[in-house]
Design an enzyme around this catalytic site. Structure first.
Site, PDB file in Angstrom:
ATOM      1  N   CYS A 324       0.888  -1.165   0.000  1.00 32.63           N
ATOM      2  CA  CYS A 324       0.000   0.000   0.000  1.00 32.63           C
ATOM      3  C   CYS A 324       0.924   1.213   0.000  1.00 32.63           C
ATOM      4  O   CYS A 324       1.904   1.213  -0.752  1.00 32.63           O
ATOM      5  CB  CYS A 324      -0.977  -0.035   1.182  1.00 32.63           C
ATOM      6  SG  CYS A 324      -0.246  -0.426   2.780  1.00 32.63           S
ATOM      7  N   SER A 325       0.677   2.220   0.788  1.00 33.56           N
ATOM      8  CA  SER A 325       1.585   3.366   0.799  1.00 33.56           C
ATOM      9  C   SER A 325       2.884   3.034   1.525  1.00 33.56           C
ATOM     10  O   SER A 325       3.967   3.094   0.966  1.00 33.56           O
ATOM     11  CB  SER A 325       0.906   4.575   1.441  1.00 33.56           C
ATOM     12  OG  SER A 325      -0.172   5.021   0.636  1.00 33.56           O
ATOM     13  N   ASP A 326       2.751   2.657   2.794  1.00 29.79           N
ATOM     14  CA  ASP A 326       3.939   2.315   3.574  1.00 29.79           C
ATOM     15  C   ASP A 326       4.054   0.833   3.871  1.00 29.79           C
ATOM     16  O   ASP A 326       5.052   0.387   4.432  1.00 29.79           O
ATOM     17  CB  ASP A 326       3.955   3.105   4.884  1.00 29.79           C
ATOM     18  CG  ASP A 326       4.190   4.598   4.640  1.00 29.79           C
ATOM     19  OD1 ASP A 326       5.191   4.925   3.967  1.00 29.79           O
ATOM     20  OD2 ASP A 326       3.387   5.418   5.103  1.00 29.79           O
ATOM     21  N   ARG A 330      -3.140  -1.756   4.888  1.00 22.47           N
ATOM     22  CA  ARG A 330      -3.857  -2.662   3.980  1.00 22.47           C
ATOM     23  C   ARG A 330      -2.995  -3.851   3.603  1.00 22.47           C
ATOM     24  O   ARG A 330      -3.499  -4.959   3.403  1.00 22.47           O
ATOM     25  CB  ARG A 330      -4.292  -1.900   2.729  1.00 22.47           C
ATOM     26  CG  ARG A 330      -5.260  -0.759   3.000  1.00 22.47           C
ATOM     27  CD  ARG A 330      -5.603  -0.006   1.711  1.00 22.47           C
ATOM     28  NE  ARG A 330      -6.274   1.249   1.993  1.00 22.47           N
ATOM     29  CZ  ARG A 330      -5.620   2.393   2.230  1.00 22.47           C
ATOM     30  NH1 ARG A 330      -4.305   2.416   2.208  1.00 22.47           N
ATOM     31  NH2 ARG A 330      -6.286   3.496   2.473  1.00 22.47           N
TER      32      ARG A 330
END
Length: 550
Positions: A324-326, A330
């Site tokens: 996901c982003s980091d 998720r």
């Protein structure tokens, strides 16, 4: 719940307090201790640890009774109203709860004072997860030599939010990893989370690539992912990879589309699939739907994403990289749920504990921030100011708290709760395939917020090692393992996981049968799910962990 002996010291005591919790109204004595709000009346005692409290709202006095109400909403979905006789006494209680609940240090939390009244019979909780043992169980360093343990993060300086022990492809050197780290947010490079017992297909996880507007690329990152995707591919007589012998592999970008596009402006973005070999296909898990606010829709999307990963690994023999982003929200949901479906071991009592320690605690889910363990003054609202400036004072009060704790407001999110909800859905669909029961899930949800144990207090493995909770607090796994019978599923049939004619131990999640987790919401199933239309909310609203009404 067993209160701590040290917590029996009373700080504040108020008699003749009325408690209202739905259909029950009683009068008793309120005690505020170091770590608990305790309400004592003729039939029982109600204990509420302060971290469980989500909001406290002081309301104007009742026109009927003249009492001064404090409306309290808890993260375990209990809602109560405490009504006191005196205005000054009510303000004192309001201020005291706020002071006791709003701590600014991990070591001020209940876990660092808690001592069970009855000693736990299990004491191995802090050692339940041994990363080397667990990855060797999967086959690393035993069945296959395609993967290796790297010491590159031994001191947590390479990637402070990643595990100390990581598994990467054997053909990739630590020097290559050093270069690859520059291309992934917070140096969270693609690392092994799971190798499938059936075909050696894998699930790896990472953070987003740092692509940016210029569509930057990293040869080292590409080599790393290529090496991951070739770990179970046959080789030719000279050791060359035979690429046509496997199905397309999968990169799952689990961010909402708005996040992915916005991150490009900050130098991040999405993999350009032209640069990654092995015919990789960019799989995005319903990004638009992830932005919707409906609780069941969130659960449905996570289960659908899990289904896609399970099929890719077990049916199509594909490797899957999830980010996901980091890579700690998720990603943790999708990776851990997929492994729960793929590997019967993770559905055992011990294996479930190992799974949570590995993919949530060790890989750096931010429990401290996501659960709001510290600095939550914004959740205390005083609506009972006297005089004509009540509205002005209330707005000013809320603005001050907003600016003081805006960071924590943005960071809190019921990510782990969603994971537990998805596990509940799987348990309902496959009631004989889990050794643990629903009560264990409910207690996990409660204690991730209670701060009674040291397991879920930190944002990373590095933080955990800094505070030494194993020396100063109890592990939640000792709590469960000391009373295993209470958390064991009586319907569990391990023989079903050995039936290769049926599903060979792999569960295929069904996203069409999701329902509200009624017992967690302290509701009857018919009350919550009886007349529900798929994807909509019942008439009586429910407050989620983050304060969102569903």
């Amino acid at each position: 719940m067993q209160p701590s002996r040290i917590d029996l010291l009373k700080i504040t005591q108020v008699k003749d307090v009325q408690l209202d919790r739905g259909q029950e109204t009683v009068v008793g004595t309120l005690h505020l201790t170091v770590h608990h709000l305790i309400f004592n009346y003729s039939e029982e005692e109600l204990w509420i640890p302060y971290p469980i409290i989500h909001t406290v709202e002081r309301q104007p006095p009742s026109l009927q009774s003249g009492r001064h109400p404090l409306h309290i909403k808890c993260r375990d979905f209990m809602i109560i109203t405490l009504s006191l006789l005196k205005d000054g006494e009510t303000q004192d209680v309001f201020d005291s709860i706020q002071k006791l609940a709003c701590v600014n240090s991990i070591e001020q939390l209940y876990a660092y004072a808690y001592q069970p009244r009855i000693p736990f019979t299990a004491n191995n909780g802090w050692k339940i997860y041994d990363p080397i043992k667990e990855y060797q169980r999967m086959g690393v360093d035993k069945i296959t030599n395609m993967w290796r343990f790297t010491p590159i993060n031994q001191d947590y300086k390479y990637s402070p939010t990643y595990p100390r022990i990581m598994v990467v492809p054997s053909k990739i050197s630590d020097n290559t990893l050093n270069y690859a780290a520059k291309y992934r947010s917070k140096a969270r490079i693609p690392a092994l989370s799971y190798m499938h017992w059936h075909n050696a297909a894998t699930i790896t996880r990472s953070s987003q690539p740092l692509v940016g507007f210029k569509q930057a690329r990293s040869i080292q990152d590409e080599k790393l992912i290529e090496a991951v995707f070739s770990t179970n591919v046959p080789t030719g007589p000279n050791g060359e990879t035979v690429y046509g012998s496997t199905a397309a592999n999968l990169i799952v970008d689990a961010r909402p589309m708005a996040n992915a596009v916005g991150n490009v402006a900050r130098g991040a973005g999405t993999e350009n699939m032209d640069h990654y070999r092995m015919e990789s296909a960019g799989g995005q898990v319903n990004k638009g739907a992830l932005q919707r606010s409906g609780w069941l829709k969130h659960i449905t999307m996570v289960i659908e994403g899990t289904m896609a990963i399970v099929k890719s690994v077990h049916v199509y023999n594909s490797h899957v990289l999830v980010h996901c982003s980091d890579g700690w929200d998720r990603t943790s949901q999708l990776v851990s749920l997929s492994e729960l479906c793929l590997d019967p071991y993770y559905r055992t009592f011990e294996g479930f504990q190992v799974l949570i320690e590995k993919d949530w605690v060790s890989f750096g889910h931010k429990f401290e921030d996501r659960c709001g363990h510290l600095s939550n003054e914004k959740y205390f609202v005083n609506l009972a100011h006297s005089g004509g400036n009540a509205a002005t004072n209330t707005i000013k009060d809320m603005q001050n708290k907003f600016y003081k704790s805006n960071y924590y407001q943005r960071e809190t999110s019921p990510v782990f709760h969603q994971f537990l909800d998805c596990v509940y859905q799987l348990l309902c669909s496959h009631p004989t395939r889990f050794e643990f029961n629903e009560k264990m899930l409910v207690d996990l949800h409660y204690h991730v917020y209670s701060c009674q144990f040291g397991t879920f207090l930190f944002n990373s493995e590095a933080e955990r090692s800094k505070y030494h909770p194993q020396d100063k607090t109890y592990s939640i796994w000792d709590y469960f393992n000391s009373d295993k019978d209470s958390f064991t599923n009586n319907l569990y049939d391990p023989m079903k996981d050995k039936d290769l004619v049926d599903d060979g131990g792999v569960l295929m999640p069904d996203a069409t049968k999701v329902k509200y987790w009624s017992s967690l919401f302290k509701r009857d199933d018919d009350e919550v799910n009886g007349s529900i239309i798929y994807g909509t909310s019942p008439e009586s609203s429910i407050i989620t962990d983050s304060g969102t009404t569903i």
